[in-house]
Write a protein that holds these residues in place. Sequence first.
Motif, short mmCIF file in Angstrom:
data_model
loop_
_atom_site.label_atom_id
_atom_site.label_comp_id
_atom_site.label_asym_id
_atom_site.label_seq_id
_atom_site.Cartn_x
_atom_site.Cartn_y
_atom_site.Cartn_z
N ILE A 28 6.26 55.51 51.94
CA ILE A 28 5.73 55.94 53.24
C ILE A 28 5.06 54.76 53.89
O ILE A 28 4.19 54.11 53.29
CB ILE A 28 4.72 57.10 53.07
CG1 ILE A 28 5.39 58.30 52.38
CG2 ILE A 28 4.14 57.51 54.43
CD1 ILE A 28 4.42 59.42 52.04
N THR A 29 5.44 54.45 55.13
CA THR A 29 4.81 53.34 55.85
C THR A 29 3.64 53.86 56.68
O THR A 29 3.55 55.05 57.00
CB THR A 29 5.81 52.63 56.77
OG1 THR A 29 6.10 53.46 57.90
CG2 THR A 29 7.09 52.29 56.04
N GLY A 30 2.73 52.95 57.03
CA GLY A 30 1.61 53.32 57.90
C GLY A 30 0.68 54.34 57.29
O GLY A 30 0.22 55.25 57.98
N VAL A 34 1.35 61.40 52.94
CA VAL A 34 0.87 61.11 51.60
C VAL A 34 0.22 62.35 50.99
O VAL A 34 0.50 62.73 49.83
CB VAL A 34 -0.12 59.93 51.61
CG1 VAL A 34 -0.80 59.79 50.23
CG2 VAL A 34 0.58 58.63 51.97
N THR A 35 -0.64 63.01 51.75
CA THR A 35 -1.32 64.21 51.26
C THR A 35 -0.32 65.28 50.85
O THR A 35 -0.44 65.90 49.79
CB THR A 35 -2.26 64.76 52.35
OG1 THR A 35 -3.25 63.79 52.67
CG2 THR A 35 -2.94 66.05 51.88
N VAL A 68 4.11 58.15 45.11
CA VAL A 68 4.21 57.62 46.47
C VAL A 68 3.82 56.15 46.50
O VAL A 68 2.79 55.76 45.95
CB VAL A 68 3.31 58.41 47.45
CG1 VAL A 68 3.32 57.77 48.83
CG2 VAL A 68 3.75 59.87 47.53
N THR A 69 4.68 55.36 47.13
CA THR A 69 4.35 53.98 47.45
C THR A 69 4.00 53.92 48.93
O THR A 69 4.70 54.50 49.76
CB THR A 69 5.54 53.04 47.18
OG1 THR A 69 5.85 53.08 45.78
CG2 THR A 69 5.23 51.61 47.59
N ASP A 79 0.30 55.70 44.76
CA ASP A 79 0.43 55.16 43.40
C ASP A 79 0.59 53.65 43.40
O ASP A 79 0.19 52.98 42.44
CB ASP A 79 1.62 55.83 42.71
CG ASP A 79 1.42 57.33 42.57
OD1 ASP A 79 0.73 57.75 41.63
OD2 ASP A 79 1.93 58.08 43.43
N SER A 80 1.22 53.12 44.42
CA SER A 80 1.30 51.67 44.59
C SER A 80 1.21 51.37 46.08
O SER A 80 1.66 52.16 46.92
CB SER A 80 2.59 51.10 43.99
OG SER A 80 3.73 51.76 44.51
N PHE A 81 0.64 50.21 46.39
CA PHE A 81 0.31 49.90 47.78
C PHE A 81 0.69 48.46 48.08
O PHE A 81 0.47 47.56 47.26
CB PHE A 81 -1.18 50.12 48.03
CG PHE A 81 -1.62 49.73 49.42
CD1 PHE A 81 -1.41 50.58 50.50
CD2 PHE A 81 -2.24 48.50 49.65
CE1 PHE A 81 -1.81 50.21 51.77
CE2 PHE A 81 -2.64 48.14 50.91
CZ PHE A 81 -2.42 48.99 51.98
#
Length: 296
Positions: A9-11, A21-22, A31-32, A44-46
Amino acid sequence: MIHNRNILITGVGGPAGRSAVTYFKAKAFPVTGTEVRRIKSPVDSFYVIPPAEDISFPEILMDIIRRERPSLLIPTLTEELPVISQMKRDIEGEGCTVFISSPVAVDIANDKLKTFMIMAGHGITVPNFCDEFTPDEIIVSKLGFPLLSRPRFGRAGRDITIYRTYEDMLDKNKEGMVFQEYISGTEFDLNMFIDRGGGIISSVVLEKTVFRNGDMGNAISVERVERNDAVKLGIKVAGILNLEGPVAMDIRLKNDYTPVLLGINASPGRNVLFAWEILDGLLDAWKRSLLSSVYR
């Protein structure tokens, strides 16, 4: 059964990104997330990535996809949509599905002047409008007071200015602005998920009840409502542009209750968590795409 459950997911620092994300974290999907600055997020990763206009953006995004191996990409930043739409074939070549409109449709949705011109040409009701090169006296003659301006490009609810007199317009920077008539009626946030082929999988109308600034732009409070007139308008607009994926449209009522299209966002709207059926539709379409790839 989804075997590769990773989602990119961007932004994730913005309203739409946080909402996505929620939603997916609540369903236990890994979710990255990406953002142009370092932030706190429950992903989970950013990754910090450059803005979409940076020449390195496509390569860096593809590197993340190859490293994290997501099977779904959800872009939420308006500025990224034209680039990611152009990258769609390469992204899906890595086994990552992305539901996004064509580059032509994204370009129109991101450009408010093009949106008004093309929609008006197809009989869709839009505000009376003028471009930045129109002399002030003609703007006022055509639109009357009050009138408003907003950036031609960028996110729909930002930097709206309302003018009530000629004096308000003096020394204002008109570069890159679209001027439009002020419509005082109720405003709605129409959220839709449109499957490949144009099928409307879900639609939810949110009434904007409290705005961040005055009575225009981004809402800080919304309520779910039934508005078939807004949905019908959105379906027509989606058909004209062949939109795909999660989209949001701002629609406002004239005094005679005619719904007027104010803008199109070709990605999840900032209030999409209040319209969770849109993300349900996205999830179901993703599952179907994975199944179809298994049986090819």
